[in-house]
Design a protein around this motif. Structure first.
Motif, PDB file in Angstrom:
ATOM      1  N   TYR A   1       0.856  -1.188   0.000  1.00 25.50           N
ATOM      2  CA  TYR A   1       0.000   0.000   0.000  1.00 25.50           C
ATOM      3  C   TYR A   1       0.891   1.236   0.000  1.00 25.50           C
ATOM      4  N   ILE A   2       0.780   2.059  -1.048  1.00 24.60           N
ATOM      5  CA  ILE A   2       1.693   3.187  -1.189  1.00 24.60           C
ATOM      6  C   ILE A   2       1.478   4.185  -0.053  1.00 24.60           C
ATOM      7  N   ARG A   3       2.589   4.732   0.439  1.00 24.52           N
ATOM      8  CA  ARG A   3       2.524   5.621   1.595  1.00 24.52           C
ATOM      9  C   ARG A   3       2.184   7.055   1.210  1.00 24.52           C
ATOM     10  N   ARG A   4       2.475   7.432  -0.013  1.00 29.55           N
ATOM     11  CA  ARG A   4       2.162   8.775  -0.469  1.00 29.55           C
ATOM     12  C   ARG A   4       1.742   8.734  -1.933  1.00 29.55           C
ATOM     13  N   THR A   5       0.742   9.512  -2.278  1.00 31.72           N
ATOM     14  CA  THR A   5       0.497   9.828  -3.674  1.00 31.72           C
ATOM     15  C   THR A   5       1.436  10.970  -4.063  1.00 31.72           C
ATOM     16  N   GLY A   6       1.449  11.317  -5.355  1.00 34.02           N
ATOM     17  CA  GLY A   6       2.331  12.370  -5.805  1.00 34.02           C
ATOM     18  C   GLY A   6       1.941  13.724  -5.211  1.00 34.02           C
ATOM     19  N   PRO A   7       2.812  14.328  -4.381  1.00 28.81           N
ATOM     20  CA  PRO A   7       2.466  15.614  -3.769  1.00 28.81           C
ATOM     21  C   PRO A   7       2.304  16.706  -4.824  1.00 28.81           C
ATOM     22  N   GLU A   8       1.332  17.565  -4.621  1.00 24.10           N
ATOM     23  CA  GLU A   8       1.073  18.644  -5.571  1.00 24.10           C
ATOM     24  C   GLU A   8       2.306  19.523  -5.756  1.00 24.10           C
ATOM     25  N   LYS A   9       3.050  19.756  -4.685  1.00 26.80           N
ATOM     26  CA  LYS A   9       4.214  20.647  -4.765  1.00 26.80           C
ATOM     27  C   LYS A   9       5.344  20.061  -5.599  1.00 26.80           C
ATOM     28  N   GLU A  10       5.276  18.735  -5.882  1.00 23.78           N
ATOM     29  CA  GLU A  10       6.346  18.081  -6.632  1.00 23.78           C
ATOM     30  C   GLU A  10       5.954  17.794  -8.078  1.00 23.78           C
TER      31      GLU A  10
ATOM     32  N   ILE B   1     -21.793   0.859  13.971  1.00 22.97           N
ATOM     33  CA  ILE B   1     -21.466   0.704  12.558  1.00 22.97           C
ATOM     34  C   ILE B   1     -19.961   0.516  12.423  1.00 22.97           C
ATOM     35  N   CYS B   2     -19.558  -0.513  11.707  1.00 20.51           N
ATOM     36  CA  CYS B   2     -18.149  -0.736  11.394  1.00 20.51           C
ATOM     37  C   CYS B   2     -17.983  -0.751   9.876  1.00 20.51           C
ATOM     38  N   LEU B   3     -17.193   0.183   9.387  1.00 21.55           N
ATOM     39  CA  LEU B   3     -16.878   0.218   7.966  1.00 21.55           C
ATOM     40  C   LEU B   3     -15.541  -0.474   7.749  1.00 21.55           C
ATOM     41  N   GLY B   4     -15.518  -1.501   6.936  1.00 21.25           N
ATOM     42  CA  GLY B   4     -14.281  -2.193   6.603  1.00 21.25           C
ATOM     43  C   GLY B   4     -13.697  -1.601   5.334  1.00 21.25           C
ATOM     44  N   ILE B   5     -12.549  -0.925   5.449  1.00 20.97           N
ATOM     45  CA  ILE B   5     -11.904  -0.308   4.293  1.00 20.97           C
ATOM     46  C   ILE B   5     -10.539  -0.956   4.075  1.00 20.97           C
ATOM     47  N   LEU B   6     -10.033  -0.856   2.851  1.00 19.70           N
ATOM     48  CA  LEU B   6      -8.664  -1.300   2.613  1.00 19.70           C
ATOM     49  C   LEU B   6      -7.713  -0.421   3.420  1.00 19.70           C
ATOM     50  N   PRO B   7      -6.554  -0.967   3.821  1.00 16.08           N
ATOM     51  CA  PRO B   7      -5.637  -0.200   4.693  1.00 16.08           C
ATOM     52  C   PRO B   7      -4.858   0.866   3.932  1.00 16.08           C
ATOM     53  N   THR B   8      -5.596   1.753   3.282  1.00 22.68           N
ATOM     54  CA  THR B   8      -4.981   2.875   2.568  1.00 22.68           C
ATOM     55  C   THR B   8      -4.133   3.685   3.541  1.00 22.68           C
ATOM     56  N   GLN B   9      -2.955   4.069   3.093  1.00 22.98           N
ATOM     57  CA  GLN B   9      -2.039   4.818   3.951  1.00 22.98           C
ATOM     58  C   GLN B   9      -2.434   6.304   3.989  1.00 22.98           C
ATOM     59  N   ASP B  10      -1.734   7.050   4.794  1.00 26.98           N
ATOM     60  CA  ASP B  10      -1.982   8.489   4.940  1.00 26.98           C
ATOM     61  C   ASP B  10      -1.358   9.195   3.741  1.00 26.98           C
ATOM     62  N   VAL B  11      -1.966   8.982   2.559  1.00 22.53           N
ATOM     63  CA  VAL B  11      -1.309   9.316   1.296  1.00 22.53           C
ATOM     64  C   VAL B  11      -1.192  10.810   1.049  1.00 22.53           C
ATOM     65  N   ASN B  12      -2.042  11.595   1.668  1.00 24.69           N
ATOM     66  CA  ASN B  12      -2.009  13.052   1.518  1.00 24.69           C
ATOM     67  C   ASN B  12      -2.188  13.658   2.902  1.00 24.69           C
ATOM     68  N   PRO B  13      -1.153  13.638   3.733  1.00 27.15           N
ATOM     69  CA  PRO B  13      -1.329  13.926   5.160  1.00 27.15           C
ATOM     70  C   PRO B  13      -1.801  15.342   5.466  1.00 27.15           C
ATOM     71  N   GLN B  14      -1.420  16.307   4.648  1.00 24.21           N
ATOM     72  CA  GLN B  14      -1.868  17.674   4.921  1.00 24.21           C
ATOM     73  C   GLN B  14      -3.382  17.801   4.759  1.00 24.21           C
ATOM     74  N   ARG B  15      -3.938  17.026   3.825  1.00 22.41           N
ATOM     75  CA  ARG B  15      -5.362  17.087   3.557  1.00 22.41           C
ATOM     76  C   ARG B  15      -6.168  16.190   4.491  1.00 22.41           C
ATOM     77  N   GLY B  16      -5.715  14.947   4.634  1.00 21.80           N
ATOM     78  CA  GLY B  16      -6.420  13.987   5.458  1.00 21.80           C
ATOM     79  C   GLY B  16      -6.977  12.834   4.640  1.00 21.80           C
ATOM     80  N   LEU B  17      -7.572  11.884   5.334  1.00 21.92           N
ATOM     81  CA  LEU B  17      -8.161  10.691   4.720  1.00 21.92           C
ATOM     82  C   LEU B  17      -9.477  10.428   5.445  1.00 21.92           C
ATOM     83  N   ARG B  18     -10.600  10.698   4.773  1.00 26.94           N
ATOM     84  CA  ARG B  18     -11.878  10.727   5.483  1.00 26.94           C
ATOM     85  C   ARG B  18     -12.988  10.058   4.697  1.00 26.94           C
ATOM     86  N   ILE B  19     -13.974   9.622   5.440  1.00 26.94           N
ATOM     87  CA  ILE B  19     -15.204   9.065   4.903  1.00 26.94           C
ATOM     88  C   ILE B  19     -16.303   9.475   5.872  1.00 26.94           C
ATOM     89  N   ALA B  20     -17.543   9.510   5.420  1.00 23.21           N
ATOM     90  CA  ALA B  20     -18.637   9.917   6.302  1.00 23.21           C
ATOM     91  C   ALA B  20     -19.785   8.929   6.193  1.00 23.21           C
TER      92      ALA B  20
END
Length: 991
Positions: free
Chosen positions: A398-407, A854-873
């Protein structure tokens, strides 16, 4: 033996539907349509027919690698037709020839361009492009550069029926006496990922043992086969084996031949400046300590000499520095390490400039942001703009980061170091393929779509038996846009067809897809006898049956294949499927042995024998691989220890987990076990109780009656209510017998009803209590899920899918542990608040007012965009959605979120509280976390204002979150690994 009654509604059996989800369109990753024909049409070019083959002509001025590949094509024609195409290295050609050459290097090709015979404007000056042009009297293969020509040659080889895996997996050529190329011009554009390659790693004991036996070592005799494989797969890059090996020194011909063949060489993430770690350890007394703060001058000299030695070859240079032996640098002080690393990179670039005498932007370089190095990057450390940033995964895919916008505009671009093999934390994942094609596509698509496209380097361990994922990754890297999520099975079918022919391709694709998928649910090295439940939801039985069906199918297919294909089939299909099944079933038998021994069942001994038999079978399967197939060609290749892990590292030998032997009592004695409990009765402590029956699910539960002693006994089973139905009211038990209990719902009164079954042997009476609930069924215009107690909803079983402005939820077939997942149609979607977010809706019946878990089972996606966050509602009905931090339960393997790391990295957000530790989650238990389980559970409590039918809503806030499963009201009384099996109830309109 027990005959288990298993409801067909369980979602595990839905795995068999996977093939129907995928579309059947042919997958083409290169964009070139099939051009080989077996019957002549007007203007087609003849490669072979009537015992004659076309002559191949290549210029003597072309690259050695091109000339060598041209000879390969000549021999590939022989493999297919029985007669080789002769190869002439000369400047002239005639009608009927295959003309091969590189633009600007081959005088023949340049003359054809000048004479306007071919138009190469579409590929000229492009990276690794080629054209194949057939015009009756000649076939022209022209490349934009050295590898472009070579790739064009091997494209023809593969199209005529020679698999890239002909040597590495003993794949027979697909025979034909006639070969034609359809008239036309076929243009292959440049690859989307520039550098595409593999890393041979963790190569002891298997790969190194095989190489020593086959070639006398990991040397150029071995590597030429690897170079050829990479080129046939249209790859161009290699990190060589480095466990006790030094590519450039062990055999000086290795780098020479790599360059001649056309392979770009590098060195691993912790071996800078083209120097293998073994080169350092061999001269450690001369060089001194691997500590730049104390020994910079000697290390600079060491690096300079390595780069000077390799400067004439095609290299992609690793820069940076870690500690001695692939560990963190220094004493663990990140600030001090960053200061040192800044000087290291500056000095390395000075050395590169001094050696190459050209601008640094013209010398390919990469900096691997691996393990603790990610902390440095997050804290603001960076390297010069002309260096590729090589982002990494979490070591388990599971990739730890997507391509940062600044790069995004970085001159050196962004790359990826990715694992399909791991030796190290969080745990080893080495022995067998545990990576599915849908997972690879989901993660690599996420990388590619966010700009990670300069370099993909894949840790493949021993290379074997990871052939299928290697094949997919290297083909996919050429054009990730060419294959969608619903074409992954088609890719696998095409792969199987290219190796084994069309007749059995879909069945073989099904086997290789399933063994990897089942392994992904619980990888062999992290197996444990206590993972799956033996008493709830028939979980262990179902898991065992899936593996059994797969092994039987794989064995049956072998017998239907021609003899010449069976060596390849054993390597690519039968061994990984059957051996994986054997290990998984062995652990299940050990677990059942332990449970039954605790209960005093004599059948515990039967399961111990089964486990021993499977342990022995594992050795036999490995021995066949090592000693028999392909005449012993792969001796030692299957030598990894893979049974009995107790820590992350490989044990010294395979060990069967401890089991118990049960000794019979002198006289027959009744024992009772019931579904939902690991206890046995009579035990003098509590009463047996079956799980609750309800009118919606109309369950059937079992009672096991077993003999703790010798001989046999007779029993009776009597219910105290007429609406309780028992499958047998009396019987004789020698070993054990299973009864099934159901309700006569027409006779059951409305409300909550109590009942009891008394099981009697002589003077011993064991009461089994039960509760049955009958109420008015909910009205619903749509199918729905729900009921009393725990229930599950597969993510793809939504009742409505409402798109947002920028994306929608989309089905990702075969991804995850079950049939499918739901992910974003656009992974570059901007974050949305719930009101505008893509939304899934699920119809549910909740019979109790108040709090719903309620338990949502998600794939263990990493904190790929830490400044933004990783969220679901999530919300119920029209209530305000609750936004959840999707990092809840994140396993911080690399200590990114410690107070010290967070203090250095203001862009990182602290991890959220872990939440409820339901039995479903089992956080803190042996070998249970989101990485090992391949699932992360996010829990939230929602208020249900009234009992009845409701709409559960799930909102996509950030696009990388992938939803697999929903469990509502998890019940810790009945723990399991997967959760309750989902049951979809049909629509029931009010009459």
């Amino acid at each position: 033996m027990i005959s288990f009654k298993i409801k067909a509604t369980c979602f595990f059996l839905m795995v068999s539907l996977l093939a129907s989800i995928n579309i059947s369109a042919q997958v083409s990753l290169t964009g070139i349509q099939p051009y080989i024909s077996y019957h002549k049409s007007k203007s087609d070019f003849k490669i072979a027919d009537q015992g004659q083959t076309a002559q191949i002509v290549v210029s003597e001025h072309d690259y050695k690698g091109v000339i060598r590949a041209a000879h390969d094509l000549g021999d590939d024609v022989r493999k297919v037709t029985g007669m080789a195409s002769p190869v002439m290295v000369q400047q002239s050609f005639k009608k009927g020839n295959i003309v091969i050459g590189t633009i600007g290097q081959s005088r023949i090709i340049d003359q054809l361009i000048a004479d306007h015979v071919i138009d190469v404007s579409a590929i000229k000056d492009q990276w690794e492009s080629y054209i194949i042009q057939a015009a009756g009297d000649k076939l022209i293969i022209a490349g934009s550069d050295k590898r472009g020509t070579i790739f064009g040659i091997y494209d023809v080889s593969e199209k005529i029926g020679v698999s890239p895996w002909y040597w590495w997996a003993d794949v027979p050529a697909q025979k034909s006496k006639r070969l034609y190329v359809k008239a036309g011009k076929y243009v292959q554009q440049s690859p989307k990922v520039k550098y595409r390659g593999i890393f041979i790693n963790d190569e002891s004991p298997s790969f190194s043992g095989w190489s020593r036996k086959k070639f006398g070592g990991i040397n150029s005799k071995m590597y030429v086969h690897m170079f050829e494989l990479l080129l046939r797969l249209k790859a161009n890059f290699l990190w060589p084996a480095m466990w006790g090996n030094a590519f450039n020194e062990d055999d000086p011909m290795s780098p020479v031949l790599a360059d001649e063949y056309g392979i770009v060489m590098g060195s691993s993430h912790h071996e800078p400046m083209m120097r293998a770690h073994k080169e350092y350890t061999r001269r450690v007394k001369e060089v001194g300590p691997w500590d730049y703060t104390k020994n910079a001058k000697n290390l600079q000299k060491f690096w300079y000499e390595g780069l000077e030695r390799n400067k004439s070859f095609d290299n992609l240079i690793t820069v940076g520095m870690r500690g001695d032996g692939d560990v963190a640098m220094g004493k663990g002080d990140d600030e001090a390490n960053m200061k040192t690393l800044h000087q290291v990179v500056a000095d390395q670039q000075n050395i590169i400039a001094k050696v190459y005498h050209k601008p640094l932007s013209q010398v390919p370089q990469a900096w691997a942001i691996f393990t603790e190095v990610q902390r440095y990057y997050d804290a603001g450390f960076n390297v010069p703009d002309d260096v590729t940033l090589l982002f990494c995964d979490n070591n388990w895919g599971y990739i730890r980061r997507t391509g940062p916008e600044k790069e995004k505009n970085r001159k050196g671009g962004l790359g990826l170091y990715y694992h399909i093999d791991m030796n190290g934390g969080p745990w080893n994942d080495r022995w067998i393929n545990t990576t599915t094609i849908p997972k690879l596509r989901e993660q690599l698509n996420l990388a590619y779509q966010t700009g990670i496209n300069r370099e993909w380097i894949i840790n493949v361990g021993d290379l074997k038996p990871k052939e299928l994922p290697i094949d997919f990754i290297l083909h996919y890297a050429w054009n990730p846009d060419a294959i969608s999520a619903n074409q992954t099975f088609d890719y696998t079918v095409n792969w199987a067809e290219g190796i084994f022919g069309k007749e059995h391709a879909r069945e073989i694709a099904d086997v290789v897809s399933k063994y990897a998928k089942y392994n992904l649910r619980r990888k062999p090295e992290v197996q444990d006898p206590n993972i799956f439940s033996f008493v709830n939801y028939h979980e262990a039985e179902r898991e065992y049956a899936l593996w059994e069906d797969l092994a039987v199918k794989a064995e049956a297919l072998e017998k239907r294949l021609p003899i010449e294909a069976r060596d390849a089939y054993y390597q690519l299909v039968l061994y990984p499927a059957k051996a994986s099944a054997g290990v998984a079933q062995m652990y299940l038998n050990v677990g059942r042995n332990r449970l039954y021994a605790k209960q005093g069942r004599m059948s515990a001994n039967d399961y111990a024998k089964k486990a021993h038999d499977l342990f022995d079978l594992d050795q036999k399967l490995s021995s066949r691989y090592n000693d028999s197939i392909a005449g012993g060609k792969w001796k030692n290749m299957m030598s990894d220890v893979h049974i009995g892990y107790r820590q992350w590292s490989m044990p010294d030998s395979n060990r069967l987990p401890e089991m118990k032997v049960v000794m019979p009592l002198a006289v027959p004695s009744i024992g009772i076990a019931v579904e939902g409990s690991t206890n046995a009765w009579p035990n003098g402590q509590n009463n047996a109780q079956l799980p609750t029956f309800d009118v919606l699910s109309k369950q059937s539960y079992y009672i096991d009656i077993f003999n703790r002693g010798e001989d046999t006994f007779e029993f009776t089973a009597k219910a105290n209510q007429p609406w309780i139905k028992v499958s047998a009211t009396k019987g004789t038990v020698h070993r054990e017998m299973r009864l099934f209990v159901e309700m006569d719902w027409s006779a059951l009164p409305v409300g909550e009803n109590q009942g009891r079954i008394e099981i009697k042997q002589g003077n011993t009476i064991v009461p089994v209590s039960l509760t049955a609930i009958k109420s008015k069924l909910p009205d619903s215009e749509k199918p729905f899920y729900g009921g009393w107690g725990e229930f599950s909803i597969p993510a793809q079983k939504f009742s409505a899918n409402i798109p947002g402005e920028h994306a929608s939820w989309t089905v990702l077939p075969d991804l995850g542990r079950s049939v499918a997942c739901m992910g974003s149609s656009n992974v570059n979607m901007p974050s949305e608040m719930p009101a505008k977010a893509p939304r899934l809706e699920y119809e549910v019946f909740l019979p109790v007012q108040g709090n719903a878990k309620i338990c949502l089972g998600i794939l263990p996606t990493q904190d790929v965009n830490p400044q933004r966050g990783l969220r679901i509602a999530v919300s119920i009905d029209g209530e305000e959605p609750v936004i959840i931090d999707a990092r809840k339960g994140f396993h911080d393997e690399f200590q990114q979120y410690t107070p010290a790391s967070l203090a250095l990295s203001p862009g990182l957000k602290p991890l959220p509280p872990l939440g409820e530790n339901y039995a479903l989650v089992s956080r803190g238990k042996l070998r249970r976390n989101e990485v090992f389980d391949n699932l992360r559970w996010l829990d939230v409590d929602l208020n249900v204002k009234s009992a009845g039918r409701h709409t559960l809503k799930v909102f996509m806030i950030d696009p990388e979150v992938v939803l697999e499963n929903i469990v509502i009201n998890p019940d810790d009384r009945y723990p399991s690994y997967f959760g309750a099996a989902p049951v979809e109830h049909p629509a029931a309109k009010k009459k």
